[in-house]
Design a protein around this motif. Structure first.
Motif, short mmCIF file in Angstrom:
data_model
loop_
_atom_site.label_atom_id
_atom_site.label_comp_id
_atom_site.label_asym_id
_atom_site.label_seq_id
_atom_site.Cartn_x
_atom_site.Cartn_y
_atom_site.Cartn_z
N PRO A 160 0.51 -1.64 0.19
CA PRO A 160 -0.04 -0.25 -0.06
C PRO A 160 0.91 1.59 -0.05
O PRO A 160 0.13 2.73 -0.60
CB PRO A 160 -0.44 0.30 1.25
CG PRO A 160 -0.40 -1.10 2.21
CD PRO A 160 0.54 -2.27 0.74
N ARG A 171 -2.60 -3.79 -3.65
CA ARG A 171 -3.22 -4.96 -3.40
C ARG A 171 -3.88 -6.56 -3.91
O ARG A 171 -5.08 -5.92 -4.48
CB ARG A 171 -4.20 -4.04 -2.30
CG ARG A 171 -4.58 -3.33 -1.76
CD ARG A 171 -4.90 -2.29 -0.89
NE ARG A 171 -5.29 -1.85 0.17
CZ ARG A 171 -4.97 -0.89 0.35
NH1 ARG A 171 -5.11 -0.32 -1.27
NH2 ARG A 171 -4.81 0.00 1.49
N GLY A 215 1.01 0.59 -4.33
CA GLY A 215 -0.40 0.47 -4.39
C GLY A 215 -0.75 -1.32 -4.56
O GLY A 215 -2.61 -1.42 -4.56
N ALA A 252 0.29 -1.63 -11.01
CA ALA A 252 0.08 -1.84 -9.41
C ALA A 252 1.51 -2.67 -9.75
O ALA A 252 2.24 -3.18 -8.72
CB ALA A 252 -0.81 -1.76 -8.10
#
Lengths: 250, 296
Positions: B161, B167, B165, B182
């Motif tokens: 995160p 996830r 970023g 990401a």
């Protein structure tokens, strides 16, 4: 980038065309100039009439029932062509000129697809000539060696399905790609075979002519409907037997 | 003499007109030769090797050419064997930049654009690069939005995160544009940081190629959607014709025949900055790649 780049498909240069040759170089006296064309016209008319008569005789023989002589092709009703053309790769709204340009490419592309597949399925004697004309040199070679279409001595060929879907690159309309599928039934020495054919064609427009520059082709025999029905019946019967067995064991 | 010539012309006319009739007329539907069963042939544009430098710039906005490159890959395709390879370079690789001396490889683009980076790699590997392709953050996301979500199998959860970023849960995923970005940016959560990242970027490239092949198999004209996206969201020095042929070539290559190899490196430091030194073992790798354009 010296030399021949791997992406450069060799295209015949206009200079490669053979110059027109004079067959005979003769001079005719002015007094003879009137009757010479006359004789030629009369001779041509005779040839024309003879050709017409012969064609009529051949045409009528094709409608006769019974076995055909092996070297005369049987004229069969062929499946209609259904070719869809569409613009692809659109990033912005095309202008009126672009739309017109796109529309104008439909005819030549459709004609190319029809001519190529007629040569592959209905008139294989022209296959080499047509492929060499419609393909780039580097694409023609592997296409011919892949031998798609009808390559066996056939008594009759009937196309059952002829479809095409061609996407034309919207900006510029100089490149196109599409899929052509054909299903044909071939009769040869009393045996009938059904084949399914699919080609993915990648085309480019160079010097005002569309040419296939890359392709992927796939062709395989299809099971005849009777065989399919039999296979399906066998499967159903087997399923029923298994169900009965399960029922009996309960 | 004249009469004889006229007669000759008439005879030639007659023969030319009557020839098809004498042959029996019409076309012969019988073909020579026999073929049976399945036919599958793949077009090869020409025998040869193609090398493309694929670059990802760290520019968030604006001109990606005036930023450092976080993704550096040489993609090779051998049109003869239909094999290929992706050779990955960690961005901190310590190399000799022509005209600037030794520095981190990612500085080459900031100093002289993709051309200088290409020259740097050519000098390092001895491979003559044919093209380069460059994209930034915005371009990459736009590209994925246009071509569709890219399916990929993640071996482990990726949770970063504070950095990229990301996830992402392990398993088979279809990554939308922002998740894809990401994924290819994530570095800090991996033990070997940038080395793992560069390998993941190449994996993602291969997944994109797989997606292209799948879409083109369904509809060959899908290639134009990719070309349009490529032209819109990346910086290309490739002509429309070459791009078309290159895209067609890409659709013909089996992804399982493309090797994904990162140059062997050792971690070190120069002054205060941490760098990676390319191992002398890489020379053999360059030579193999140069010879075959394949790493498999």
């Amino acid at each position: 980038m010296d030399g021949l780049h791997p992406l450069d498909a060799p295209l015949p240069s206009p200079t490669a065309r053979k110059p027109k040759r004079k067959i005979l170089d003769i001079s005719i006296a002015a007094s003879r100039r009137i009757w010479v064309p006359l004789v030629a016209v009369v001779m041509l008319a005779t040839v024309g009439v003879a050709a017409y008569a012969l064609t009529r005789r051949e045409g009528s023989s094709n409608h006769q029932s019974g076995p055909q002589p092996s070297d005369s092709p049987v004229t069969l009703e062929q499946a209609p062509w259904r070719i869809q053309t569409l613009a692809t790769g659109i990033t912005s709204k095309p202008t009126k000129e672009e739309k017109d340009w796109l529309r104008n490419q439909r005819g030549p592309l459709t004609a190319l697809v029809k001519e190529l597949h007629s040569a592959l399925f209905l008139d294989p004697s022209t296959r080499k000539r047509v492929v060499r004309r419609l393909f780039s040199a580097s694409a023609a070679r592997p296409f011919l060696s892949a031998r798609p279409g009808i390559t066996v001595a056939a008594d009759s060929v009937r196309t059952l399905w002829r479809r095409g879907r061609i996407g034309i690159q919207a900006p510029g309309a100089r490149r196109a790609a599409g899929t052509v599928t054909v299903v044909a039934r071939i009769e040869s020495d009393g045996e009938t075979v059904r084949i399914g054919y699919r080609s993915d064609l990648f085309l480019e427009k160079k010097r005002g002519r569309w040419r296939v520059v890359a392709f992927e082709t796939d062709q395989e025999p299809l099971p005849e409907s009777e065989e399919r029905n039999k296979a399906s019946r066998d499967r159903n019967e087997k399923g029923r037997k298994n169900d009965n067995k399960k029922g009996a064991s309960r | 003499m004249t009469r004889r010539a006229v007669a000759l012309v008439v005879i030639i006319l007659f023969i030319v007109a009557a020839f098809p009739m004498l042959r029996g007329g019409g076309s012969d539907s019988r073909a020579s030769g026999v073929v049976a069963g399945r036919v599958h042939e793949t077009f090869q544009p020409n025998d040869g090797k193609i090398y493309i430098l694929v670059l990802g710039s760290d520019a968030r906005h604006g001109n990606p050419q005036r930023a450092r490159s976080d993704a550096i890959h040489i993609v090779g395709i051998n049109a003869e064997t239909m094999r290929g390879g992706i050779l990955n370079f960690p961005r901190d690789s310590w190399v000799d930049i022509p005209g600037y001396g030794s520095a981190k490889i990612n500085e080459a683009m900031e100093r002289g654009g993709p051309q200088l980076l290409a020259r740097t790699l050519e000098k390092l590997t001895g491979i003559r690069l044919d093209y380069w392709v460059l994209t930034g953050f915005e371009g990459f996301e736009g590209l994925i939005r246009r071509i569709g979500n890219v399916p990929i199998t993640l071996k482990r959860d990726i949770y970063d995160p504070g950095g990229s970023g990301a996830r992402l849960k392990a398993g088979r995923r279809r990554l939308p544009s922002w998740r894809a970005l990401a994924y290819v940016r994530t570095r800090k959560v991996f033990k070997d940081g940038d080395i793992a990242r560069t390998s993941n970027q190449a994996r993602f490239l291969l997944q994109m190629l797989k997606l292209l092949n799948k879409q083109v198999e369904r509809d060959p004209s899908a290639v134009f959607k990719w070309i349009a996206a490529g032209r819109e969201f990346t910086d290309l020095n490739i002509s429309a014709d070459e791009l078309f042929r290159l895209s067609v070539l890409a659709t013909q290559v089996d992804v399982s025949r493309i090797g994904n190899v990162t140059v062997p490196v050792s971690i070190g430091s120069i002054g205060a900055s941490s760098v990676v030194f390319i191992s002398p073992r890489a020379t053999a790798l360059y030579s193999r790649f140069r010879e075959k354009a394949s790493l498999r």
